[in-house]
Design a protein around this motif. Sequence first.
Motif, PDB file in Angstrom:
ATOM      1  N   GLY A  88       0.788  -1.217   0.000  1.00  0.00           N
ATOM      2  CA  GLY A  88       0.000   0.000   0.000  1.00  0.00           C
ATOM      3  C   GLY A  88       0.818   1.263   0.000  1.00  0.00           C
ATOM      4  N   ILE A  89       0.314   2.258   0.710  1.00  0.00           N
ATOM      5  CA  ILE A  89       0.895   3.593   0.667  1.00  0.00           C
ATOM      6  C   ILE A  89       1.461   3.959   2.034  1.00  0.00           C
ATOM      7  CG2 ILE A  89       0.395   6.033   0.264  1.00  0.00           C
ATOM      8  CD1 ILE A  89      -1.788   5.175  -1.646  1.00  0.00           C
ATOM      9  N   LEU A  90       2.633   4.560   2.008  1.00  0.00           N
ATOM     10  CA  LEU A  90       3.322   4.948   3.240  1.00  0.00           C
ATOM     11  C   LEU A  90       3.722   6.408   3.150  1.00  0.00           C
ATOM     12  CD1 LEU A  90       4.894   4.117   5.884  1.00  0.00           C
ATOM     13  CD2 LEU A  90       6.828   3.622   4.388  1.00  0.00           C
ATOM     14  N   SER A  91       3.555   7.145   4.214  1.00  0.00           N
ATOM     15  CA  SER A  91       3.945   8.549   4.250  1.00  0.00           C
ATOM     16  C   SER A  91       5.449   8.671   4.499  1.00  0.00           C
ATOM     17  CB  SER A  91       3.180   9.278   5.356  1.00  0.00           C
ATOM     18  OG  SER A  91       3.733  10.557   5.568  1.00  0.00           O
ATOM     19  N   TYR A  92       6.089   9.547   3.742  1.00  0.00           N
ATOM     20  CA  TYR A  92       7.531   9.765   3.909  1.00  0.00           C
ATOM     21  C   TYR A  92       7.855  10.277   5.307  1.00  0.00           C
ATOM     22  CZ  TYR A  92      12.279  11.392   2.905  1.00  0.00           C
ATOM     23  OH  TYR A  92      13.638  11.584   2.921  1.00  0.00           O
ATOM     24  N   SER A  93       6.953  11.046   5.883  1.00  0.00           N
ATOM     25  CA  SER A  93       7.207  11.573   7.218  1.00  0.00           C
ATOM     26  C   SER A  93       7.359  10.454   8.238  1.00  0.00           C
ATOM     27  CB  SER A  93       6.076  12.520   7.638  1.00  0.00           C
ATOM     28  OG  SER A  93       4.837  11.837   7.702  1.00  0.00           O
ATOM     29  N   GLN A  94       6.703   9.303   7.991  1.00  0.00           N
ATOM     30  CA  GLN A  94       6.878   8.168   8.885  1.00  0.00           C
ATOM     31  C   GLN A  94       8.301   7.631   8.833  1.00  0.00           C
ATOM     32  OE1 GLN A  94       2.972   6.286   7.260  1.00  0.00           O
ATOM     33  NE2 GLN A  94       3.395   5.252   9.190  1.00  0.00           N
ATOM     34  N   LEU A  95       8.878   7.620   7.625  1.00  0.00           N
ATOM     35  CA  LEU A  95      10.266   7.167   7.488  1.00  0.00           C
ATOM     36  C   LEU A  95      11.219   8.135   8.186  1.00  0.00           C
ATOM     37  CD1 LEU A  95      10.697   5.966   3.791  1.00  0.00           C
ATOM     38  CD2 LEU A  95      10.818   4.567   5.855  1.00  0.00           C
ATOM     39  N   ALA A  96      11.024   9.433   7.936  1.00  0.00           N
ATOM     40  CA  ALA A  96      11.956  10.433   8.451  1.00  0.00           C
ATOM     41  C   ALA A  96      11.922  10.538   9.970  1.00  0.00           C
ATOM     42  CB  ALA A  96      11.647  11.791   7.828  1.00  0.00           C
ATOM     43  N   THR A  97      10.832  10.051  10.585  1.00  0.00           N
ATOM     44  CA  THR A  97      10.723  10.090  12.045  1.00  0.00           C
ATOM     45  C   THR A  97      10.726   8.686  12.648  1.00  0.00           C
ATOM     46  OG1 THR A  97       8.298  10.162  11.881  1.00  0.00           O
ATOM     47  CG2 THR A  97       9.462  12.269  12.010  1.00  0.00           C
ATOM     48  N   PHE A  98      11.194   7.720  11.886  1.00  0.00           N
ATOM     49  CA  PHE A  98      11.246   6.341  12.391  1.00  0.00           C
ATOM     50  C   PHE A  98      12.054   6.302  13.691  1.00  0.00           C
ATOM     51  CE2 PHE A  98      12.996   1.898  12.085  1.00  0.00           C
ATOM     52  CZ  PHE A  98      11.774   1.258  12.269  1.00  0.00           C
ATOM     53  N   GLU A  99      11.597   5.491  14.622  1.00  0.00           N
ATOM     54  CA  GLU A  99      12.156   5.522  15.977  1.00  0.00           C
ATOM     55  C   GLU A  99      13.612   5.083  16.061  1.00  0.00           C
ATOM     56  OE1 GLU A  99      10.422   1.106  17.177  1.00  0.00           O
ATOM     57  OE2 GLU A  99       9.552   2.901  18.068  1.00  0.00           O
ATOM     58  N   ASP A 100      14.084   4.273  15.115  1.00  0.00           N
ATOM     59  CA  ASP A 100      15.450   3.754  15.173  1.00  0.00           C
ATOM     60  C   ASP A 100      16.406   4.723  14.487  1.00  0.00           C
ATOM     61  OD1 ASP A 100      17.795   2.349  15.235  1.00  0.00           O
ATOM     62  OD2 ASP A 100      17.026   0.563  14.215  1.00  0.00           O
ATOM     63  N   ASP A 101      17.239   5.421  15.284  1.00  0.00           N
ATOM     64  CA  ASP A 101      18.202   6.367  14.714  1.00  0.00           C
ATOM     65  C   ASP A 101      19.629   5.828  14.763  1.00  0.00           C
ATOM     66  OD1 ASP A 101      18.665   6.448  17.419  1.00  0.00           O
ATOM     67  OD2 ASP A 101      18.602   8.637  17.596  1.00  0.00           O
ATOM     68  N   THR A 102      19.765   4.500  14.896  1.00  0.00           N
ATOM     69  CA  THR A 102      21.087   3.874  14.911  1.00  0.00           C
ATOM     70  C   THR A 102      21.834   4.212  13.625  1.00  0.00           C
ATOM     71  OG1 THR A 102      20.181   2.023  16.173  1.00  0.00           O
ATOM     72  CG2 THR A 102      22.316   1.681  15.110  1.00  0.00           C
ATOM     73  N   PRO A 103      23.118   4.552  13.705  1.00  0.00           N
ATOM     74  CA  PRO A 103      23.875   4.819  12.476  1.00  0.00           C
ATOM     75  C   PRO A 103      23.739   3.683  11.475  1.00  0.00           C
ATOM     76  CG  PRO A 103      25.160   5.474  14.370  1.00  0.00           C
ATOM     77  CD  PRO A 103      23.937   4.771  14.916  1.00  0.00           C
ATOM     78  N   ALA A 104      23.327   4.015  10.280  1.00  0.00           N
ATOM     79  CA  ALA A 104      23.071   3.014   9.244  1.00  0.00           C
ATOM     80  C   ALA A 104      24.374   2.611   8.556  1.00  0.00           C
ATOM     81  CB  ALA A 104      22.081   3.565   8.229  1.00  0.00           C
ATOM     82  N   GLY A 105      24.290   1.535   7.799  1.00  0.00           N
ATOM     83  CA  GLY A 105      25.416   1.112   6.975  1.00  0.00           C
ATOM     84  C   GLY A 105      26.178  -0.086   7.480  1.00  0.00           C
ATOM     85  N   ALA A 106      25.867  -0.564   8.681  1.00  0.00           N
ATOM     86  CA  ALA A 106      26.598  -1.721   9.222  1.00  0.00           C
ATOM     87  C   ALA A 106      26.434  -2.921   8.296  1.00  0.00           C
ATOM     88  CB  ALA A 106      26.075  -2.058  10.622  1.00  0.00           C
ATOM     89  N   GLY A 107      27.552  -3.497   7.900  1.00  0.00           N
ATOM     90  CA  GLY A 107      27.525  -4.678   7.053  1.00  0.00           C
ATOM     91  C   GLY A 107      27.350  -4.411   5.573  1.00  0.00           C
ATOM     92  N   VAL A 108      27.200  -3.147   5.185  1.00  0.00           N
ATOM     93  CA  VAL A 108      27.030  -2.817   3.771  1.00  0.00           C
ATOM     94  C   VAL A 108      28.393  -2.794   3.080  1.00  0.00           C
ATOM     95  CG1 VAL A 108      26.242  -1.076   2.119  1.00  0.00           C
ATOM     96  CG2 VAL A 108      24.919  -1.514   4.206  1.00  0.00           C
TER      97      VAL A 108
END
Length: 535
Positions: free
Chosen positions: A147-167
């Motif tokens: 379905g449809i997801l609001s971008y604001s939900q992504l930008a305020t997602f609760e997990d702010d852990t630094p991304a990129g681990a294992g990439v």
Amino acid sequence: MLLGHVISNTALRHPERDAIIFGEQHTRFSELDDRMNRIANGLRQIAEDGARIAVLSRNRPEVIELQHAVPMAGMGCVFVNYRLTPREVAYILQNSGAAVIAVSQEFENAIRGLRDQLPDLRTVITLDEPQAGTAGQAPDGAFGEDGILSYSQLATFEDDTPAGAGVDPNSLAWLVYTSGTTGRPKGAMLSHANIIAAVANSLGGAPSQPFGRYINPFPLCHIAAYGMPTQFADKSTVVLQEAFEAEDYMRTIQDLEITASSIAPVMLGLILSRPELDSYDVTSLRHISYGASSISPDLLRKSLKRFSNAEFFQAFGMTELAGNVAWMSHEWHLKGLEQPEILSAAGVTAPFAGIRIADPLDQPVANGEVGEIQVRADQAMIGYWQNEEATREAFAGEWYKTGDLGRMTDEGLLYVVDRKKDMILTGGLNVYSREVEDVLAEHPDIQDVAVIGVPEEIWGESVCAVIVRRPGSQLTAAEVTAFVKENLASFKKPKYVEFVDELPRNHTGKVLKRQLRQSYEHIAATAAETKGASL
């Protein structure tokens, strides 16, 4: 190092500095880093590792966020040109197998109309707030898969852990589509390492003032987007425009004291043709980079006078190289005022790249001789998406074969003398002749067709279609133009249409396009004279 680390590294030392200015909206590096991490972590809840996430929008800060966050999630960001027709958009989404698309409101209806053609597409992210009741979130806080997801939900997602681990730095970061000689768009796969290498070559080949303010008038939906991490690495602020408009561009330079800009020669011409823009103060501008075409001596003289404090740099590159691999310095531009032929050069090789001119057997030729331009650099693409044959054909060992013909001088200046791929550069945009030919071949009244680029002073080149009508047909030029416009982006439609009895071909049946270019090289000038005489 990963692409998003460019933002994180600058945020670490300069968190309060503006990273992006878009109208009245200011985003600091600390905010951009935080949003990038939240978006990346949110995407991992709705898509699998390695998924392709498409972006369809005009310029806005969210596009920059996604172009960095998607790769940091271990996924590939698919660039979709917003000027394409639904037919063209559908092909890119189908070919890439995009599972998610982030889309601005003006293109939402087009995507809804394509949903039945896109079996891989599971989620639509609306960059603008959706209507009430259309964006869902699972009760446990995880995003729904359909379905449809609001971008604001992504930008305020609760997990702010630094991304990129294992990439993996060599994994897909950006998937940017570019047409080749076959006429079908091909997805150039660019890794984190490719883009970082392109950034390094730009900072080394055309250094600008660190901690500056850079204005970007180009769409972020093509490889010009690599200029954003380049500026972030230079600790500079990106001033983003939704689209180029001459007066807004000049006003922004004045009001925000812009120090650097990329631009196309056609844009400079439009600015200089409007005397009312002379009142804007542009003395803050120190660095101007341009590409897509060379600059004429007359335009350079006028530009140097108007932007008197700026140094000029010309760039040579392409999508498959994640950016530019050759630069012509300001000093060469000044020499070009005395020796105009210099201004037709593309530049000298960037610090972390190698450029050779090769013969048909992929062996280097001597300086001054014409051959194919080949590039060895860490910024050369991984390959073409799901097209092993095209990938094999694109490389000669470690050398990427650009398909352009050129020559190198003893001083190290690279000249591009022809384009093997028949690419047409009109107003800074790429048009591929075979793609237009394939569409025209579908018209029932067209028996044979060849598409070429013809020189035009303002746009650099314009599209010209040379057509053989079917017997008895009364097909008109206006009908040809309208047919192309219905099936391809408007900038790809022919500006000139010529009807002939037959096309010139060699003994193998190949159209002699060089002969056609010679026959119609003055068509634009003739049309202008005819128009002037009729006034």
